[in-house]
Design a protein around this motif. Structure first.
Motif, short mmCIF file in Angstrom:
data_model
loop_
_atom_site.label_atom_id
_atom_site.label_comp_id
_atom_site.label_asym_id
_atom_site.label_seq_id
_atom_site.Cartn_x
_atom_site.Cartn_y
_atom_site.Cartn_z
N GLU A 112 0.82 -1.21 0.00
CA GLU A 112 0.00 0.00 0.00
C GLU A 112 0.86 1.27 0.00
O GLU A 112 0.70 2.14 -0.83
CB GLU A 112 -0.94 0.00 1.21
CG GLU A 112 -1.82 1.24 1.32
CD GLU A 112 -2.73 1.45 0.14
OE1 GLU A 112 -3.05 2.63 -0.17
OE2 GLU A 112 -3.13 0.45 -0.49
N ARG A 113 1.80 1.34 0.95
CA ARG A 113 2.69 2.50 1.03
C ARG A 113 4.12 2.01 0.88
O ARG A 113 4.46 0.91 1.31
CB ARG A 113 2.49 3.23 2.37
CG ARG A 113 1.15 3.95 2.44
CD ARG A 113 0.87 4.43 3.84
NE ARG A 113 1.81 5.45 4.30
CZ ARG A 113 1.74 6.74 3.99
NH1 ARG A 113 0.78 7.16 3.17
NH2 ARG A 113 2.62 7.60 4.46
N ALA B 166 4.35 9.09 -8.41
CA ALA B 166 4.23 9.95 -7.22
C ALA B 166 3.36 11.17 -7.50
O ALA B 166 2.76 11.73 -6.57
CB ALA B 166 5.62 10.38 -6.76
N LYS C 199 0.18 8.74 -5.76
CA LYS C 199 0.30 9.93 -4.92
C LYS C 199 -0.27 9.62 -3.54
O LYS C 199 -1.38 9.11 -3.42
CB LYS C 199 -0.43 11.10 -5.54
CG LYS C 199 -0.17 12.43 -4.86
CD LYS C 199 -0.69 13.59 -5.69
CE LYS C 199 -0.29 14.93 -5.09
NZ LYS C 199 -0.68 16.07 -5.96
N GLY C 200 0.49 9.88 -2.52
CA GLY C 200 0.08 9.56 -1.16
C GLY C 200 0.52 8.17 -0.73
O GLY C 200 0.51 7.87 0.47
N ARG C 201 0.88 7.32 -1.69
CA ARG C 201 1.35 5.97 -1.35
C ARG C 201 2.88 5.89 -1.37
O ARG C 201 3.47 5.10 -0.64
CB ARG C 201 0.75 4.94 -2.30
CG ARG C 201 -0.76 4.77 -2.15
CD ARG C 201 -1.36 3.85 -3.20
NE ARG C 201 -0.82 2.50 -3.13
CZ ARG C 201 -1.18 1.51 -3.96
NH1 ARG C 201 -2.09 1.74 -4.91
NH2 ARG C 201 -0.65 0.31 -3.84
N THR D 90 5.97 7.42 -0.09
CA THR D 90 6.30 8.35 1.00
C THR D 90 7.67 9.00 0.81
O THR D 90 7.88 10.15 1.20
CB THR D 90 6.28 7.62 2.35
OG1 THR D 90 7.28 6.59 2.34
CG2 THR D 90 4.91 7.01 2.61
N GLU E 109 4.31 15.32 -3.95
CA GLU E 109 4.33 15.74 -2.55
C GLU E 109 5.22 14.86 -1.68
O GLU E 109 5.47 15.17 -0.52
CB GLU E 109 2.91 15.74 -1.99
CG GLU E 109 1.99 16.74 -2.70
CD GLU E 109 0.54 16.66 -2.24
OE1 GLU E 109 0.23 15.74 -1.43
OE2 GLU E 109 -0.27 17.49 -2.69
N ALA E 110 5.70 13.76 -2.21
CA ALA E 110 6.55 12.85 -1.44
C ALA E 110 7.86 13.52 -1.06
O ALA E 110 8.37 14.40 -1.78
CB ALA E 110 6.84 11.59 -2.26
#
Length: 281
Positions: free
Chosen positions: A97-98, A115, A120-122, A124, A223-224
């Protein structure tokens, strides 16, 4: 302590058989390591070995390379967007997931696509090894000059000599690592001669679609937490582009790797220590 050994595994994603090296699959904290344009996931063996006592590591061969399948529709599928689709399906099938993402050259470009969009969001932490949202034309021409004309040799040792020449910018690589690169980069033709592992269509499509690698809009959407590694003498990631990457988008940290061009091999203590500090943060 016994060294951790990887498993060589296969799965199907987007209709393709994908080969990947899988280190410490029982661990819950994953790192995806994705290789460059004409390379394979085995390039990450030294890097993966450093982190496998703490992280689950997945290092695939992109379609058309290594032990993964070749595409029946190369013009449509040997593209960053399709590689990203494969990555998403593959990671979903593996229950990841991440993740942290370490991408060399093309593998970093795939990481940027993901990313900024599907993952995106996964993702990090994003490590881009000598790649950015713009490629220097001189480097594109250099890459085209060797990847679009697959060489043919009588022996694997001749292929190894060739690899030592074209990948000299990687920096310090031991004789054992050169030998492994040769053995994981070899394909025997029907006439018994030796050539490189990849489908020649991969490089033909790359030569026709370098615009896919122009992605400042994607960069600005990331955003990572991001680290950019730049080979000191790289002809692919220019200093201007690398510095611009620190000012916009995710405002990446930048580390210049001495003694390397395109791209650092991520195989020596100084480089691995740098990755360790970032990935553990």
């Amino acid at each position: 302590m016994t060294a951790i050994q990887p498993a060589s595994e296969y799965l199907t994603a987007c209709g393709h058989e994908i080969h990947y090296m899988h280190w410490s699959p029982d661990r819950s904290d994953p790192i995806v390591m994705w290789h460059g344009l004409a390379r394979t996931g085995r390039d990450f063996d030294p890097c993966a070995r450093r982190f496998a006592d703490r992280f689950r590591i997945v290092a695939p061969d992109t379609i058309g390379r290594g032990l993964s399948g070749w595409s029946a529709a190369p013009e449509a599928e040997y593209r960053l967007e399709h590689y990203a689709d494969i990555a998403v399906e593959m990671l979903d099938r593996l229950g990841i997931e991440r993740m942290r993402w370490v991408g060399t050259s093309m593998g970093g470009a795939i990481g940027m696509v993901l990313a900024a969009g599907p993952l995106k969001g996964r993702i990090t932490h994003l490590v881009l090894n000598d790649i950015g949202p713009a490629l220097a034309p001189a480097a594109i021409n250099r890459i085209r000059s060797y990847v679009t004309q697959p060489p043919v040799f009588d022996t694997v040792l001749e292929l190894e000599t060739y690899l030592r020449t074209i990948y000299a910018p990687y920096g310090a690589i031991s004789d054992d690592q050169w030998r492994q690169m040769a053995e994981t980069s070899t394909r025997r033709r029907d006439d018994g001669k030796v050539t490189v592992h990849y489908d020649p269509a991969v490089m033909r499509v790359f030569a026709e679609t370098t615009g896919d690698f122009e992605m400042w809009d994607a960069w600005d959407a990331i955003e990572a937490k991001t680290l950019v590694l730049s080979g000191e003498t790289s002809d692919l990631l220019t200093q201007d582009t690398a510095e611009e990457m620190t000012r916009r988008g995710p405002k990446a940290s930048l580390a210049v790797i001495p003694g390397c061009g395109h791209a650092p091999a991520l195989n020596v203590p100084d480089q691995l220590d740098l990755l360790d500090r970032f990935l553990a943060s």
